[in-house]
Scaffold this motif. Structure first.
Motif, mmCIF file in Angstrom:
data_model
loop_
_atom_site.group_PDB
_atom_site.id
_atom_site.type_symbol
_atom_site.label_atom_id
_atom_site.label_comp_id
_atom_site.label_asym_id
_atom_site.label_seq_id
_atom_site.Cartn_x
_atom_site.Cartn_y
_atom_site.Cartn_z
ATOM 1 N N PHE A 147 -59.051 -37.776 -13.372
ATOM 2 C CA PHE A 147 -57.593 -37.865 -13.283
ATOM 3 C C PHE A 147 -56.965 -36.468 -13.243
ATOM 4 O O PHE A 147 -56.090 -36.190 -12.407
ATOM 5 C CB PHE A 147 -57.032 -38.666 -14.467
ATOM 6 N N TYR A 148 -57.395 -35.579 -14.122
ATOM 7 C CA TYR A 148 -56.797 -34.233 -14.130
ATOM 8 C C TYR A 148 -57.151 -33.463 -12.857
ATOM 9 O O TYR A 148 -56.342 -32.685 -12.356
ATOM 10 C CB TYR A 148 -57.201 -33.457 -15.397
ATOM 11 N N THR A 198 -54.262 -25.027 -17.767
ATOM 12 C CA THR A 198 -52.993 -24.891 -17.058
ATOM 13 C C THR A 198 -52.773 -23.384 -16.949
ATOM 14 O O THR A 198 -53.508 -22.603 -17.557
ATOM 15 C CB THR A 198 -51.830 -25.554 -17.826
ATOM 16 N N ASP A 224 -58.004 -34.907 -9.720
ATOM 17 C CA ASP A 224 -57.536 -35.519 -8.467
ATOM 18 C C ASP A 224 -56.038 -35.810 -8.461
ATOM 19 O O ASP A 224 -55.413 -35.789 -7.397
ATOM 20 C CB ASP A 224 -58.286 -36.826 -8.210
ATOM 21 N N THR A 225 -55.468 -36.126 -9.603
ATOM 22 C CA THR A 225 -54.062 -36.524 -9.646
ATOM 23 C C THR A 225 -53.186 -35.409 -10.218
ATOM 24 O O THR A 225 -52.158 -35.060 -9.636
ATOM 25 C CB THR A 225 -53.900 -37.830 -10.454
ATOM 26 N N MET A 226 -53.589 -34.832 -11.337
ATOM 27 C CA MET A 226 -52.805 -33.730 -11.906
ATOM 28 C C MET A 226 -53.076 -32.427 -11.167
ATOM 29 O O MET A 226 -52.347 -31.455 -11.328
ATOM 30 C CB MET A 226 -53.111 -33.558 -13.396
ATOM 31 N N SER A 227 -54.124 -32.391 -10.359
ATOM 32 C CA SER A 227 -54.419 -31.242 -9.499
ATOM 33 C C SER A 227 -54.777 -29.981 -10.276
ATOM 34 O O SER A 227 -54.415 -28.865 -9.889
ATOM 35 C CB SER A 227 -53.241 -30.949 -8.559
ATOM 36 N N ALA A 228 -55.500 -30.171 -11.370
ATOM 37 C CA ALA A 228 -56.011 -29.009 -12.101
ATOM 38 C C ALA A 228 -57.095 -28.351 -11.273
ATOM 39 O O ALA A 228 -57.919 -29.018 -10.649
ATOM 40 C CB ALA A 228 -56.580 -29.444 -13.448
ATOM 41 N N VAL A 251 -59.261 -28.333 -19.855
ATOM 42 C CA VAL A 251 -58.591 -28.274 -18.557
ATOM 43 C C VAL A 251 -57.562 -27.152 -18.654
ATOM 44 O O VAL A 251 -56.697 -27.175 -19.539
ATOM 45 C CB VAL A 251 -57.873 -29.609 -18.253
#
Lengths: 137, 137
Positions: free
Chosen positions: B22-23, B50, B25-29, B48
């Motif tokens: 999720f982080y 930021t 593919d979706t949150m684009s980490a 992860v």
């Protein structure tokens, strides 16, 4: 899209004056803003700076405040949401909707005066997630 | 004492592999570490990045994991703790105990290999708070 700065952690509190005193006297924060009302979101807000991000203290404002429900479950307050910066809120909205993440309402002006929106926590691993356009400096 | 960097936000998850996807593919980490076991704290961990802090994904490790209770209340996962950096963990322990904040146990080695301790959320406005000695770079 790429994961942006963590602009702030939203922390709900039943009494913002008590929380400000706690962050000042016990957590030893040295930069605390003035509390202000944000009627459009039904909260009173106060930002506490850490060296790399902010804590956004939020107290319910008015009977329709969206954080009454949270405080009913967590009467002493607690972590409410995470807010990440994005470059463009409409691009972000399209991105998340395209990946099956529910967006709660339309973009609106947030506590930093830029457009924000919220993502449904059931689609984000249980984390109520705010996206905000980064302030232009 | 002064309020230190927010080193990370701890996010509990029932399945760390799903959260990593999720982080990514979706949150684009763009910077996600390798997951690893931290048996001393009963969690599997993955950091992860930021641009300014980290999300610490934590999955229960073993039957005695302290986050089973959290996941029983929040089966989909959610925000679990905030971790601030301190210069000296023993000075921090004395500081908080002297202000009536309960410290949970003795300092021990945390996910970044430095000493950490946790503060009781009932004494910190409902926020489970970890303190960690900043890594020496």
């Amino acid at each position: 899209m790429k994961l942006g700065r963590l602009n702030h952690v939203g922390v709900a509190t039943p009494l913002i004056t008590d929380s400000i005193a706690f962050y000042r006297d016990t957590m030893s924060a040295t930069a605390i803003g003035e509390p202000f009302d944000l009627p459009a979101q039904g909260v009173k807000v106060c930002f506490v700076d850490t060296p790399n991000t902010q804590i956004e203290l939020i107290e319910p404002l008015g009977e329709g405040s969206p954080i009454h429900g949270f405080l009913a479950k967590h009467p002493g307050g607690g972590q409410h949401h995470l807010c990440y910066e994005v470059e463009d809120i409409l691009i972000a909205k399209t991105w998340f909707e395209g990946r099956g993440v529910r967006v709660l309402g339309e973009p609106r002006i947030g506590a930093h005066g830029t457009l924000v929106l919220f993502l449904h926590p059931k689609d984000t691993g249980g984390v109520l997630t705010e996206l905000m356009e980064a302030p232009q400096h």
